[in-house]
Design an enzyme around this catalytic site. Sequence first.
Site, PDB file in Angstrom:
ATOM      1  CD1 TRP A  84      -4.298   0.368  -5.474  1.00  0.00           C
ATOM      2  CD2 TRP A  84      -4.263   0.109  -3.247  1.00  0.00           C
ATOM      3  NE1 TRP A  84      -3.006   0.565  -5.056  1.00  0.00           N
ATOM      4  CE2 TRP A  84      -2.954   0.407  -3.692  1.00  0.00           C
ATOM      5  CE3 TRP A  84      -4.479  -0.101  -1.887  1.00  0.00           C
ATOM      6  CZ2 TRP A  84      -1.876   0.508  -2.820  1.00  0.00           C
ATOM      7  CZ3 TRP A  84      -3.405  -0.005  -1.011  1.00  0.00           C
ATOM      8  CH2 TRP A  84      -2.115   0.304  -1.480  1.00  0.00           C
ATOM      9  CG  ASP A  85      -8.147  -2.557   0.155  1.00  0.00           C
ATOM     10  OD1 ASP A  85      -8.840  -2.678  -0.866  1.00  0.00           O
ATOM     11  OD2 ASP A  85      -8.624  -2.254   1.268  1.00  0.00           O
TER      12      ASP A  85
END
Length: 624
Positions: A200-201
């Site tokens: 995600w990041d």
Amino acid sequence: MGRPTERRPAAATAAGVEVSVVLPAYNEARTIENTVRVTVETLESFLPADAFEVIVAEDGCDDETPEIADRLAAEDDRIRHYHSDDRLGRGGALERAFEAARGDTLVYFDTDLATDMRHLEELVERVRSGEYDAATGSRWMPDRVADRPRKRGVPSRAYNGLVRLFLRSDLRDHQCGFKAFSREAFEALRDDVEDNHWFWDTEMLVRAQRAGFRVAEFPVDWEPKGDTKVDLVRDILGMGSQILRTWWQLTVRPRITRRVTIVAGLLLTVLALALMTLYIDPSEVISVLGDADPALVAAAAVIYVVSWPLRGIRYREILRELGYREKAGFLTGAIFISQTGNLVFPARAGDAVRAYVVKARRNIPYPSGFASLAVERVFDLLTIAGLAGVVLVGLAATGGLDDIATVLATGVSGGSVDVSADDVRTAAYVATGVGVVAILGVLGIALSARADRNVVRAFVGRFSSDSYVELVAGVIEQFVSDLQAVAGNRAAFGRVGLTSLAIWTVDVVTAVVVLLALGVDIDPVVLVGVSFFAVSVGNLAKVLPLSPGGVGLYEIAFTVFMAALAPVTPAAALAAAVLDHAVKNAVTIVGGVGSMLSLNVSLTTAVEESAEVRDREHELADSK
């Protein structure tokens, strides 16, 4: 799935909150209290006491983390506990917490405090000051102090190198759990970020750069806490597949227009046909085709038409096992349209059209449409592999295996044809491999359908304890359960299997009539047996979707084994393969056009919309 809920005192207010720090927590009972207290103390050292909040984003914990977080929130209004009954994944937990956060500067870091907290002020102020839209600590920049053992450092460098190479990121470290985003950047990017787990990041940082946001990377002191090992599911299936998925979305897909797709498919077909001229003189093939009996060619087309209602009946039986009842006539039309799409577009893009048609005209959900198509493909492979196997047994009983051994050792030559032994062996290995995989796959699915325990989840769980297991296992389970609905039911297996056998028998009979149309004069038993084998191997060889309709791939495999096992010249064998494929493709196109008119379906629109649907399905799967 339980909905995420916030556990916090009712008296807490949002007044004055500028910075929201999220602590993603999963079974952190031993460390979470100290982490929260250190975080609050560090924030108080450079921010007003009421200018920040700390959110414990507790992700489906099964230890005492929720109780500890509740107690901390009750003691300090600046601490909030965001709870989820089920695992959301790290990215999912962060995203939900950022949604509920009150600050315009959104921060998170790992709860093990591996990054020295003296860097927190710099992280916050990089974004809070308005100088940057996102900021991340880096363990790979000069001046950083990072005690990374080799077992962590090598995979990390490899991962970051792949992200820089494929996703064109300018950052050195995408995995450091020490990041901040502005509210504006988060809101602009959140809908585009598809991963809910460890990627995600990384995806946030990559998309932020692509969108023109200002991203800061600065060196940090970092000390590993605990023992981390390579996780097969998370690091390879999870992170690796997400790099490829993002690369496809950002770099490849924007360049693949409808025109590019069609042109590429046609070029692949022309290339495949051109490569065959290295082995066979085209003039000799054209000469043989010119002598074909038109009446028998027409008869071959009529015979092949018979296979299409059978395909509709088989598809009806498959859908019935999945809980949907439709008429065979409509389903035959849907198959015509999808197969026509496969003749026009490469990479079997037409397969997705069928899911679009049955959804648009009969409201069958897309997942069921794709699953039923997968079931059909498995039975096709199983049937043609079985037919090839039966012929091999017959050849073994009659001494015909010597001919196969000879062609594998010496290749095929005669007249203007010269196919090397290496090429023949490659075709044989590919066909054999596909056939074996199909048979073993169906056997495994049928046996697992009778097992009480969850084999898929147990197997995947051996390689990982990460939340990615739920995602990967869920996708595999859905696919396998749909296959089990047919393969695990004896009556359904029999009906679908017998219909598949009838379909491919008609396919072979069509090829036999084409050979007769070309004046091939050999023993009928040999003709039928070799035709079954050549057609089966030819279709196994074109499983890889390299050209529209498998043009070129089918022809060369059919030619090699027909010429090797029957008294047919290589030129005549190729002519038969070309004519056989042409007859079948012509019937498919006529039926497809007629079905599109009767069902009012645009093929190009269907291809485009079905592609969009597949993307939406992936997004929904990631959000669950």
